[in-house]
Design a protein around this motif. Structure first.
Motif, PDB file in Angstrom:
ATOM      1  N   PHE A 198      16.079  51.302 -14.490  1.00  0.00           N
ATOM      2  CA  PHE A 198      16.753  52.342 -15.262  1.00  0.00           C
ATOM      3  C   PHE A 198      17.481  51.708 -16.443  1.00  0.00           C
ATOM      4  CE2 PHE A 198      19.762  50.971 -12.038  1.00  0.00           C
ATOM      5  CZ  PHE A 198      20.961  50.872 -12.715  1.00  0.00           C
ATOM      6  N   TYR A 254      20.786  52.690 -19.343  1.00  0.00           N
ATOM      7  CA  TYR A 254      21.931  53.590 -19.445  1.00  0.00           C
ATOM      8  C   TYR A 254      22.702  53.335 -20.735  1.00  0.00           C
ATOM      9  CZ  TYR A 254      25.383  49.994 -18.291  1.00  0.00           C
ATOM     10  OH  TYR A 254      26.189  48.888 -18.323  1.00  0.00           O
ATOM     11  N   SER A 265      22.804  63.049 -10.100  1.00  0.00           N
ATOM     12  CA  SER A 265      21.411  63.163 -10.537  1.00  0.00           C
ATOM     13  C   SER A 265      21.067  64.642 -10.713  1.00  0.00           C
ATOM     14  CB  SER A 265      20.469  62.532  -9.507  1.00  0.00           C
ATOM     15  OG  SER A 265      20.760  61.159  -9.335  1.00  0.00           O
ATOM     16  N   ASP A 306      14.618  61.908 -12.973  1.00  0.00           N
ATOM     17  CA  ASP A 306      14.700  60.807 -13.926  1.00  0.00           C
ATOM     18  C   ASP A 306      16.084  60.613 -14.539  1.00  0.00           C
ATOM     19  OD1 ASP A 306      11.958  60.354 -13.600  1.00  0.00           O
ATOM     20  OD2 ASP A 306      11.443  61.786 -15.174  1.00  0.00           O
ATOM     21  N   TRP A 307      16.852  61.682 -14.697  1.00  0.00           N
ATOM     22  CA  TRP A 307      18.100  61.638 -15.448  1.00  0.00           C
ATOM     23  C   TRP A 307      19.323  61.779 -14.561  1.00  0.00           C
ATOM     24  CZ3 TRP A 307      18.228  60.349 -20.504  1.00  0.00           C
ATOM     25  CH2 TRP A 307      17.040  60.455 -21.230  1.00  0.00           C
ATOM     26  N   SER A 308      20.366  61.018 -14.906  1.00  0.00           N
ATOM     27  CA  SER A 308      21.642  61.089 -14.194  1.00  0.00           C
ATOM     28  C   SER A 308      22.777  60.980 -15.202  1.00  0.00           C
ATOM     29  CB  SER A 308      21.771  59.950 -13.173  1.00  0.00           C
ATOM     30  OG  SER A 308      20.741  59.971 -12.227  1.00  0.00           O
ATOM     31  N   SER A 364      22.012  57.946 -17.661  1.00  0.00           N
ATOM     32  CA  SER A 364      21.012  56.930 -17.320  1.00  0.00           C
ATOM     33  C   SER A 364      19.658  57.591 -17.128  1.00  0.00           C
ATOM     34  CB  SER A 364      21.410  56.169 -16.044  1.00  0.00           C
ATOM     35  OG  SER A 364      21.364  57.018 -14.918  1.00  0.00           O
ATOM     36  N   TYR A 365      18.629  56.803 -17.403  1.00  0.00           N
ATOM     37  CA  TYR A 365      17.248  57.279 -17.273  1.00  0.00           C
ATOM     38  C   TYR A 365      16.460  56.312 -16.394  1.00  0.00           C
ATOM     39  CZ  TYR A 365      12.444  58.481 -18.452  1.00  0.00           C
ATOM     40  OH  TYR A 365      11.115  58.828 -18.379  1.00  0.00           O
ATOM     41  N   LYS A 366      15.805  56.834 -15.370  1.00  0.00           N
ATOM     42  CA  LYS A 366      15.016  56.012 -14.442  1.00  0.00           C
ATOM     43  C   LYS A 366      13.554  56.027 -14.859  1.00  0.00           C
ATOM     44  CE  LYS A 366      18.013  57.537 -10.650  1.00  0.00           C
ATOM     45  NZ  LYS A 366      18.664  58.620 -11.383  1.00  0.00           N
ATOM     46  N   PHE A 367      12.896  54.866 -14.707  1.00  0.00           N
ATOM     47  CA  PHE A 367      11.464  54.807 -15.012  1.00  0.00           C
ATOM     48  C   PHE A 367      10.774  53.759 -14.138  1.00  0.00           C
ATOM     49  CE2 PHE A 367      13.673  51.960 -17.860  1.00  0.00           C
ATOM     50  CZ  PHE A 367      12.877  50.817 -17.878  1.00  0.00           C
TER      51      PHE A 367
END
Length: 199
Positions: A38, A40, A156, A160-162, A196-199
Motif C-alpha cells: 500500500f 499513503y 476501510s 482498496d481505499w482507507s 492509503s491505497y492498497k494494491f
C-alpha cells in the motif's frame, strides 16, 4: 432408451452447473485476493519543544507547524505491517525532514482498526533564517537519529481505499550552536490524517 437420455441430460446439466460454480468461486477468490502493498499520504499539525544551555539568552523553538508525510507499506500478516516514510515538517524558523521505518501491530476489527507502532530513522533540521538576527556565528543544520511511537486508527471504506488518523511522538535530539550556546530540540509531536491505497 428415453430414460437413459434423460439421465444423461441430467448428468450433463449437473456437470455444467458444477463447472460454472467452480468458475465463479475462482473469480471470487481472485477478486478478494489479499493485497499486501500500500501507499499513503497524510497531512497534519506538528509541535516542537526546545531548550537552550544558557540563562542569558531568550531563544526558544517551541513552535507549531504543519507536516506532510508520504510512504509505502507492506502488510506481513493481518495484524502486522511496516512502512518506509518521508516526512517534512515546516515551522516558522526551521524545517525538519524525517526518513524513517515503522513496525506496527493492528488490532483485529472489521472496518475500524486501531494500531500502534515504533519508529526509527534519521532526522535533519535546517534553519530557514538565522536564529539570532544579524549574526552569522550559528550552526544552521543538524542531522541525528530519531526514534518514536505512534498510535492510530484506520477505517476501510472499500477493498482498496482507507482513511486513517494517527498521533506520533518523535525523539530526535537535534542540537545547533547559537553564539556558543547549544539549542536542543527535545521532541516533535504530530497529529495527522491521511488516505492509503492498497494494491
Amino acid at each position: 432408451k428415453e430414460k437413459q437420455e434423460v439421465v444423461m441430460e441430467e448428468i450433463v446439466m449437473e456437470e455444467f452447473l458444477m463447472e460454472e460454480f467452480l468458475m465463479q468461486e475462482v473469480v471470487k477468490q481472485q477478486e478478494t485476493k489479499k493485497k499486501d502493498l500500500f501507499v499513503y499520504l497524510s497531512l497534519g499539525l506538528s509541535t516542537i519543544t526546545s531548550d537552550i544551555d544558557s540563562s542569558s539568552r531568550n531563544i526558544s523553538l517551541d513552535e507549531d507547524g504543519i507536516n506532510i508525510d508520504l510512504g509505502v507499506g507492506y502488510r506481513f500478516r493481518d495484524i502486522v505491517f511496516s512502512t518506509l516514510s518521508y516526512q517534512r515538517a515546516i515551522f516558522n524558523e526551521v524545517n525538519i525532514d524525517n526518513l524513517y521505518v515503522s513496525l506496527n501491530y493492528q488490532f483485529r476489527e472489521i472496518h475500524l482498526k486501531p494500531y500502534d507502532g515504533v519508529l526509527i530513522g534519521l532526522s535533519r533540521l535546517v534553519w530557514s533564517k538565522y536564529p539570532v538576527s544579524g549574526t552569522l556565528d550559528n550552526d544552521n543544520e543538524s542531522i541525528t537519529l530519531l526514534g518514536g511511537l505512534q498510535l492510530g486508527v484506520e477505517y476501510s471504506f472499500s477493498d482498496d481505499w482507507s482513511i486513517f488518523g494517527e498521533y506520533q511522538i518523535l525523539k530526535n535530539e537535534h542540537k545547533t550552536n547559537i553564539l556558543g550556546d547549544n539549542l536542543k530540540i527535545a521532541f516533535q509531536n504530530n497529529l495527522n490524517v491521511g488516505v492509503s491505497y492498497k494494491f
